[in-house]
Every structure is written in C-alpha cells, then in structure tokens.
Design a protein around this motif. Structure first.
Motif, short mmCIF file in Angstrom:
data_model
loop_
_atom_site.label_atom_id
_atom_site.label_comp_id
_atom_site.label_asym_id
_atom_site.label_seq_id
_atom_site.Cartn_x
_atom_site.Cartn_y
_atom_site.Cartn_z
N ALA A 176 -61.74 39.90 -16.35
CA ALA A 176 -62.34 40.06 -15.02
C ALA A 176 -61.50 40.99 -14.15
O ALA A 176 -62.04 41.87 -13.46
CB ALA A 176 -62.48 38.70 -14.35
N THR A 177 -60.18 40.83 -14.18
CA THR A 177 -59.31 41.66 -13.33
C THR A 177 -59.18 43.08 -13.86
O THR A 177 -58.86 43.99 -13.09
CB THR A 177 -57.92 41.02 -13.19
N GLN A 178 -59.42 43.27 -15.15
CA GLN A 178 -59.37 44.62 -15.72
C GLN A 178 -60.71 45.35 -15.60
O GLN A 178 -60.78 46.54 -15.86
CB GLN A 178 -58.98 44.55 -17.21
N GLY A 179 -61.75 44.60 -15.21
CA GLY A 179 -63.07 45.23 -15.07
C GLY A 179 -63.67 45.69 -16.39
O GLY A 179 -64.48 46.61 -16.42
N SER A 192 -67.30 46.32 -16.99
CA SER A 192 -68.02 45.25 -16.29
C SER A 192 -68.55 45.73 -14.95
O SER A 192 -67.93 46.54 -14.26
CB SER A 192 -67.09 44.05 -16.05
N ARG A 193 -69.71 45.21 -14.60
CA ARG A 193 -70.22 45.39 -13.25
C ARG A 193 -69.61 44.32 -12.35
O ARG A 193 -69.07 43.33 -12.82
CB ARG A 193 -71.75 45.30 -13.26
N LEU A 194 -69.71 44.54 -11.05
CA LEU A 194 -69.05 43.66 -10.10
C LEU A 194 -69.52 42.21 -10.26
O LEU A 194 -68.71 41.28 -10.25
CB LEU A 194 -69.30 44.15 -8.66
N ARG A 195 -70.83 42.02 -10.44
CA ARG A 195 -71.35 40.66 -10.57
C ARG A 195 -70.87 40.01 -11.86
O ARG A 195 -70.70 38.79 -11.91
CB ARG A 195 -72.87 40.67 -10.47
N GLY A 226 -47.44 46.76 -12.69
CA GLY A 226 -46.89 45.58 -13.36
C GLY A 226 -47.31 44.30 -12.66
O GLY A 226 -47.62 43.29 -13.31
N PHE A 227 -47.32 44.33 -11.33
CA PHE A 227 -47.75 43.15 -10.58
C PHE A 227 -49.23 42.87 -10.83
O PHE A 227 -49.64 41.70 -10.94
CB PHE A 227 -47.50 43.36 -9.09
N MET A 228 -50.04 43.93 -10.96
CA MET A 228 -51.45 43.73 -11.26
C MET A 228 -51.63 43.07 -12.62
O MET A 228 -52.49 42.21 -12.80
CB MET A 228 -52.18 45.07 -11.22
N TYR A 229 -50.81 43.50 -13.59
CA TYR A 229 -50.87 42.84 -14.89
C TYR A 229 -50.41 41.37 -14.79
O TYR A 229 -50.88 40.52 -15.54
CB TYR A 229 -49.97 43.57 -15.89
N ASP A 230 -49.50 41.11 -13.86
CA ASP A 230 -48.93 39.77 -13.75
C ASP A 230 -49.73 38.84 -12.84
O ASP A 230 -49.33 37.70 -12.63
CB ASP A 230 -47.49 39.85 -13.23
N ILE A 231 -50.86 39.34 -12.31
CA ILE A 231 -51.70 38.44 -11.51
C ILE A 231 -52.12 37.24 -12.35
O ILE A 231 -52.28 36.12 -11.85
CB ILE A 231 -52.94 39.19 -10.97
N ARG A 232 -52.30 37.47 -13.66
CA ARG A 232 -52.69 36.37 -14.54
C ARG A 232 -51.65 35.26 -14.49
O ARG A 232 -51.97 34.07 -14.59
CB ARG A 232 -52.85 36.89 -15.98
#
Length: 863
Positions: free
Chosen positions: A694-697, A703-706, A646-652
């Motif tokens: 970006a945070t979900q990749g 997505s690639r890292l770059r 949940g915190f990861m989702y709330d980073i936004r």
C-alpha cells in the motif's frame, strides 16, 4: 585499498572506518608508547570483563567483585579510553594524545575509582557526604559530560544538563512540573555516590551483559563470519530481481544481529551492497535507503537489540528468554516486509537478477529468503528439542556431553570447509558481476553457526544468565579465532606457523576491538543514569503523567503519538541504548497510567517495546540520522534525501508499535494454543506485506488510490481484528463488584481478575483506572484474593479494599487501602475475533482481481 566508485567519486575504506570510529570506537589511533598503552588498556578491559563473568573467581576465591565494584571498574576503563581514544574536536590530532587529554583521562578514571577505593568508608557515611566526596562527585560529573560529548556528541549532554538543571531549579520551573529543588550535596550524593544515578541499573547492564555480547560480535567479525554472511546472502539471493538489494537486507540482518550498531552495519555491508544495487538499476538514494533500513532494523532483532534487550530484563523484570520471545515476531515480519519492498521496487523498475556462474539446482532454488528464516528457526528447534533431551537424561553432566559434541562438530565442519577455497568478496566495481557458487559458499563457513548453538544452548536449555551464556559463547569464539586458520592449514597440508600467529593476532585484535566498541555504550549508560537519577530524586515521573494527560486531553492515542515524537526527537542524537533508557524511564509510566485510566491494561514490556522501536527509527531520520549519512557517503547521494527515503521504507516498522499496544498477541502475549499462534503469525506477516504494498503504491501492478486505501484497511484488520469485533460484541462483561469473591473462585488457575478501582492517591488526587489482579492456585474466592494480598469489605453496594498487604501483588497492581472496587471486567463469551479476516480476505481478492485484469490488459497493449 578498496574504493567504492560512483560517478568517478570515491570513498575509501579509511574514510568509512573514520566515520564508524567517530561514533563507535574512537577516531584516535596514536603511535608509539601512547598507542601501546591505549591498546593495552583496551585489552585489559576485555580480559577483566571475561574474568568477572567466568566462574573462575568463585572457584579460586580470587578477584571476586560485587556488582557495584564491577560497575565502578567498568566506568574507570570507559573514562580512560573515552579521553584517550576520542579527540576533543574534529581538528584535534589523531596520532598523538595531548597533555590535557591525559589529565582528563586520569582524573575521570580516578573520580570513578574513588568509589572502589573508599567503598567501605562511603557505605559508613551513606547520605552524609564529606567535602572530598562532593569534590570528586562534581569533577566526575563534569568529566562524564565531556566524555559523553566526545564519544556521543552534544545531544545526550544537553539532555543530561537539562535534567540536572531541573534537579537544582525545581522551585523556578512552571507550576505543572515544579518541585522543591535539591541541594548540591543531595544531587551529588544521589547521582555519584549511590547506585541510583550514574552507577545505576543501566551501567550495571552494560558491565554485566552488554560488554560480553559486543565482544562476542567483535570475535565473530574477526573470525570472518561477517564476510561469510554477506557472501552467503549474495550467493543465495543475487539471482533474484533486485538481488543485490535483497542480499543487502539479509546481510544487514545477519550482521546486525551481532554488531548492535547501525552505522557499523552500514559501513560493513554497505561498501559491497550499495554499489551493486546501483549497478542493477537502483538510484543512489534508494540504494542507500535500503541499506539504512536493513541496518537499523538489526537493532530490533535479538539477541543484542542495541543493548536494550538486557536493559528490559532489569527495567521490566522479565527473563532474557521472554524478551527474545516478545521481540522476535515483529523483528522477523519487519525484515520480511523490507525484503518485499525491495521486490516491489525491482518490479517497478523492471530489474533483472545477477548472472549465475553455474546452473542452479532445485535444492539451490529452494534456498530463498524464506528458507533462510526457516533455517534459523530450525537451528533453535534443533538445539531445544534435538539435543535438549540430553539435559533431560543426564542432568548437570549434559554440558560436558554437549561440549564434546560441539568440539567434534567444529573439527568435522572445519575439515569439511577446508575442501573449499577461502571466501573473497567480489569487487563491486568490476565490469562483470557474477554470483559466487552457492554450494562452496555456504559450506565453507558452516562452523560459524556453532557459537550461536552454544549461546542458545546456554540460554534456552541450561538457563544460564545472559552474561554467563555470552561468556561461554565468547570463549568458544576465541577458541575458533585461535584455531581455525592453523587447523585449515593442517587439513590442507600447509605450513601452520604463519596461520597460528595470525590467529593469535586476530584474537588480541578482537579483544581490543570489542573493548573500543564498548566505550560509547559504557559512557552512554553512565550519562543516561543522570536522567534516571533525576527522575527518582525529584519524582518527575508522576509529574509527567499529569503533564502528558493535560496536553493529550486524556486521549491514549494522542499520548502515544506524543511519546513516539519524543522518542524520535531524542533518538536523532542519542545512541539506541541511551535513548531507550531516557524515554522508557520518563514515558513508559505515562503510557501505562493513561491506558489504565482508559480502562486498558497494557503490559509493561509492551510499552517498553513501543518506546524502543521509535528510538530506533531516529537512526535514519533527518536531519541527524547517522546511518543515513554513512550510507549516503557510500552511495554518493544526498544524505537528507537518503534519510527521508529510508524513513519511508521504515514506516512499516513505525506502525508495529501502535498495533501491538492494542493487540498484544503480536508480541506473543496471551496466545492460548498453537493454532492461535499460527493465526497470529500468518495474519501479522500478511498484514505487513500488504502495508508495504500500500505504501509503495504497487502490488500486482501499479495501485490506484482506492486500491491502496483498501490494502491499508485490510492491513489494519489483519493486525487488529478486535477493533471491528468490539463494535459488534462487547469485549468484556461488566459485573457488579459485590460478586468479587464468586468471580475470583470461578476463574481458572493462575489467571488474572480485571477490575476498575477508584480512590485518592498519595498526592490527594482522585484517580480511577483498570488493574489486573493475579490469582494463584484454586481455592475459595477469599483465599485467592488473600493470596494476591487483598482483603475486601462490602459496604452496602460498595466494595472497598479493607487491607492491601505491603509488597503484595495487589499493591504492585496499583490498589491502595480503602479504595473502591467499582466493577469487575470478565471476558465476554463471544465468537473469535479472527472471523473478521473473512471479509478482509474477500476485499483482498477483489483488489487482486482488478489489478490482475489491469495488468493483463497492460501486457496485451504493450505486445
């Protein structure tokens, strides 16, 4: 009894209600005469709050109370109910109230009522308490700490005790925070017998505004609006990929608007959304995390905002409408981003939507999340512009015309809804899950929007106070609860006697529920008053400025990170309201002072929104996040993992406060035109969506890292284009201070003159910081400076403040007598910073092109 099934393990409604009760309205429900007394006291509290909020006391000159008396009576009720509704320990009895709890309840209520009974005597001996005053104060403080422990847990008690210890033990503290110390008489008098401590602004906000909005939400829930919002969200969004999770976001948003409690929001919507999310493929941890993120964000969204909206009115000194204006854009884009995160999760797991019962028409396909947001905005515009003209032409008589209009609309919509069956929530454990039909589902509860219209009319058009606006909206809700079922029965040609009785019972239950939901808030605001009282008594606010400046090395970014960490740590155990009071009182002046030292002017409301946002994030932050524990109990997942997800989702949500500190336009501050407003809204929304990707990749494909790094760079540019533009063009022109009268004369009407000032403060310390001096109407430079309370004298190449009028805008801005004005900072004439969007969008196009090419290649290989 409904049960939520997951791997043959169940959590019942009773267990969920127990979880909510332990944090919101009290876990004790005694039987017999004790239960009736508890019920009656809660009912009396709601009736009292409705009475003092209404115009009736002044119309009949009966039962008129001043603000302090209302605060005292408010705490009397909260005290009594805290000890009777909340057991002392987990193993304490729930069906009976032990003798000692009756004693504590009576003593606590009496210690608060002491200020009401001896109001005149206490005023006559202000600052010179007698022994009886001190005894009552000590008893009241001890019982308040115990009531806080029962209703809210140990964290707020620990914080309050730390501050009380600091008040008494000042001489024994480290040198950086030491003070002379205070006597028992001084502390008790300040904290209990004045309006500087327990009975301060926070408790006043609770008694004036918050209670009525909580009662309004309780009445909406009793009327069935909560079930309607949940059902409508499923009907509109369930067919989409990850539909139940998207419906959870919208349902949590709509119920969060009125509940003001993240754990209650989880328990209300999560029992349906979490099992359905798991059915379509979401792991239990992610299903719970989506619900937690959606529910906690409800407290960021007007009108209630966990009571913080009303506290900001008092602390910042702005109107309720301004608070809503500043809060609305971050709240909306935060929800849009969560909706998009759910969509990306569904794409990653290749999920499908739920089956529909009937073929969806084009109109129904258009009823998406964006349409829901647009519809909400349309209601506001319809109120302001559509029927707002009535006020223009009919003046004070407009309220009666609108009243008749609303009543007619209610009867018409109720008759229209009677054509359709009442809503019943689908069983989330059934083998086959079908979506409800969109048309009947939406139409059956349209009249629930009318109380929102009434509230908006009173706030926006009539410009009533938030308390009076909530009173009229709540009164209308009471009318709906009493009449909707008997009128439905009449329109359906059924017997109305049983529905009438049910309506009366629902109304009474709603009044009692609203009061019980307020126990924790009432106690929390009173306990947080101890912290505020200590700050005003000891002057620790200025000490904290020096302390944070020392540990941050004068860096504003480090100070903001430190402040955010304090907010999250305190918020792990404190309710939203208490956390906001504590941190805003302690840290808001620190951030403003450090920003000014760095040459930045940060509006007070921006700093208050900063600390409020990070306090909210604590609701899903392990190891304490209560909302995460509730969601994990439903999902049968690990609460720590659910909280982390949940915190990861709330980073936004976590990046927004840092962005609007440096770009105030995100709070709709300093926007000069409609075009600029549209640019800000579009760029903020796009930036938040790209940050989520970006945070979900994952964006168009994994997505690639770059690529994720590029999306983060684009996000930063969209949120804060001025960062790059300031490297190319100086944001301000530094003008010699000797030109102050010339510049003051040239600036537009009602603008601000920004300047750097330096001098010795009251503690003899030399300080230098930026200030904004508000200038009024057009005139000569001397006249405009004088209107702001400033007279200057030129001494060679120096400009000194020759006179700073007491209580003037110049004094409020932070200027003092004989300080030097070192320079003026005038906005530079430079191209618009939004041109930085062009390279950002070109980079975005490049990322999209590479991802699209890779996605097509993957599809071809798979085929």
């Amino acid at each position: 009894m409904r049960e939520v099934n997951s791997n043959r393990e169940t959590i019942t409604d009773q267990e969920l209600q127990e979880m909510v009760a332990q944090t919101d309205n009290g876990a004790r429900h005694p039987v017999g005469s004790a239960g009736k007394l508890l019920f009656g006291v809660a009912l009396a509290w709601s009736l009292f709050q409705l009475w003092v909020a209404s115009p009736l006391p002044f119309a009949f000159a009966i039962g008129v109370f001043n603000d302090t008396e209302v605060r005292v009576i408010h705490l009397v009720f909260a005290f009594f109910l805290a000890f009777t509704a909340f057991p002392a320990f987990k193993q304490s009895p729930r069906e009976v109230i032990p003798f000692q709890d009756w004693v504590f309840a009576i003593l606590g209520a009496a210690s608060a009522a002491y200020l009401f009974i001896f109001y005149d005597s206490l005023a006559d001996r202000s600052g010179a308490p007698i022994t009886a005053d001190l005894i009552v104060g000590v008893i009241g403080m001890l019982l308040l700490l115990e009531a806080t422990r029962r209703a809210l847990g140990p964290p707020l008690v620990i914080v309050a005790i730390v501050f009380l210890t600091y008040a008494f033990g000042g001489p024994y503290m480290p040198d950086v925070i030491a003070h002379k110390g205070q006597s028992l008489s001084k502390v008790m008098s300040h904290q209990w017998l004045t309006t500087e401590g327990v009975f301060g602004v926070a408790l006043g906000v609770s008694s004036s505004f918050v209670f009525l909005f909580v009662l309004f939400g309780a009445m909406l829930e009793k009327a069935g609006a909560g079930n309607y919002f949940i059902k409508m969200a499923f009907a509109l969004l369930g067919h989409m990929k990850g539909g139940p999770a998207k419906a959870a976001v919208v349902a949590s948003a709509t119920t969060g608007l009125i509940s003001g409690s993240s754990i209650a929001n989880v328990a209300t919507t999560g029992t349906f959304t979490i099992p359905l999310m798991k059915r379509v493929g979401f792991p239990g941890t992610k299903a719970g995390a989506v619900e937690v993120a959606g529910s906690t964000n409800g407290q960021l969204t007007p009108p209630v905002m966990g009571a913080a909206a009303f506290l900001m009115i008092e602390y910042v000194g702005i109107t309720y409408i301004e608070v809503i204006k500043h809060a609305i854009l971050p709240a909306i884009i935060s929800y849009i981003a969560l909706f998009y995160i759910v969509h990306l999760e569904a794409l990653k797991m290749n999920m499908k939507g739920l089956p529909k019962r009937v073929h969806t028409t084009l109109a129904q396909k258009l009823m998406t999340f964006s349409a829901i947001v647009a519809g909400t905005c349309a209601i506001g515009l319809a109120v302001f512009y559509g029927i707002g003209w009535i006020k223009t032409y009919t003046g004070d008589f407009a309220i009666y015309i609108v009243g008749v209009f609303v009543l007619a609309a209610y009867l018409g919509l109720l008759k229209y809804s009677a054509r359709y069956p009442e809503l019943e929530m689908d069983d989330p454990n059934s083998e086959v899950i079908e979506l409800p039909e969109i048309g009947p589902t939406v139409k059956v509860g349209l009249y629930f929007l009318l109380p929102i219209v009434v509230l908006m009319w009173c706030l926006v058009v009539e410009r009533f106070s938030p308390g009076l606006s909530a009173f009229w909206a709540t009164l209308f809700m009471i009318f709906i609860v009493l009449t909707q079922r008997p009128l439905h029965a009449k329109f359906r040609k059924l017997d109305a006697e049983a529905p009438l009785k049910r309506g009366v019972n629902d109304c009474i239950d709603g009044l009692v529920t609203g009061a019980r939901n307020m126990i924790g808030i009432g106690i929390a605001t009173a306990a947080a008053g101890i912290v505020v009282g200590t700050i005003t008594l000891t002057g620790i606010g200025q000490v904290m400025v020096e302390f944070v400046e020392l540990i941050s090395g004068g860096s504003l970014i480090l100070a903001l990170i430190f402040t955010a960490m304090i907010c999250i740590i305190l918020g792990m155990g404190l309710p939203t309201t208490a956390n906001y009071i504590v941190v805003s009182s302690l840290m808001a002046p620190v951030v403003i002072s450090l920003a000014a030292s760095n040459g930045m002017i940060v509006p007070l409301v921006v700093v208050h929104m900063f600390v409020f946002y990070f306090g909210i994030l604590a609701d899903d932050t392990p190891p304490v996040g209560l909302a995460a524990f509730a969601a994990a109990a439903i999902a049968k997942s690990d609460p720590i993992k659910t909280g982390i997800q949940g915190f990861m989702y709330d980073i936004r949500t976590g990046i927004l406060p840092f962005m609007f500190i440096f770009n105030n336009q995100l709070l709709l501050i300093g926007i000069g035109s409609i075009f600029e407003l549209l640019i800000v809204i579009a760029s903020a929304t796009a930036g938040m969506l790209l940050f989520a990707a970006a945070t979900q990749g994952y964006w168009l494909t994994k997505s690639r890292l770059r690529e994720s790094a590029a999306l983060l760079l684009i996000t930063f540019t969209l949120f804060r284009p001025g960062f790059w533009w300031d490297m190319v063009y100086e944001p301000v022109d530094i003008v010699p201070a000797v030109q102050i009268t010339k510049i003051a004369e040239q600036l537009p009407v009602e603008s601000n003159l920004q300047m750097m000032v330096a001098g010795e403060n009251i503690d003899g310390k030399f300080v230098e910081h930026a200030i904004l001096l508000p200038l009024g109407a057009a005139g000569t430079g001397e006249e405009r400076l004088a209107s702001a309370g400033l007279e200057v004298r030129v001494d060679g190449d120096k400009v000194l403040a020759d006179n700073v009028m007491f209580g003037s805008a110049a004094q409020a801005a932070g200027l003092d007598f004989d300080w030097e004005i070192t320079n003026l900072q005038v906005a530079a004439n430079r191209p618009p910073k939004h041109l930085m969007f062009i390279p950002a969008l070109l980079l975005l196009a490049l990322v999209a092109m590479t991802q699209r090419r890779r996605h097509k290649k993957t599809e071809t290989t798979a085929a």
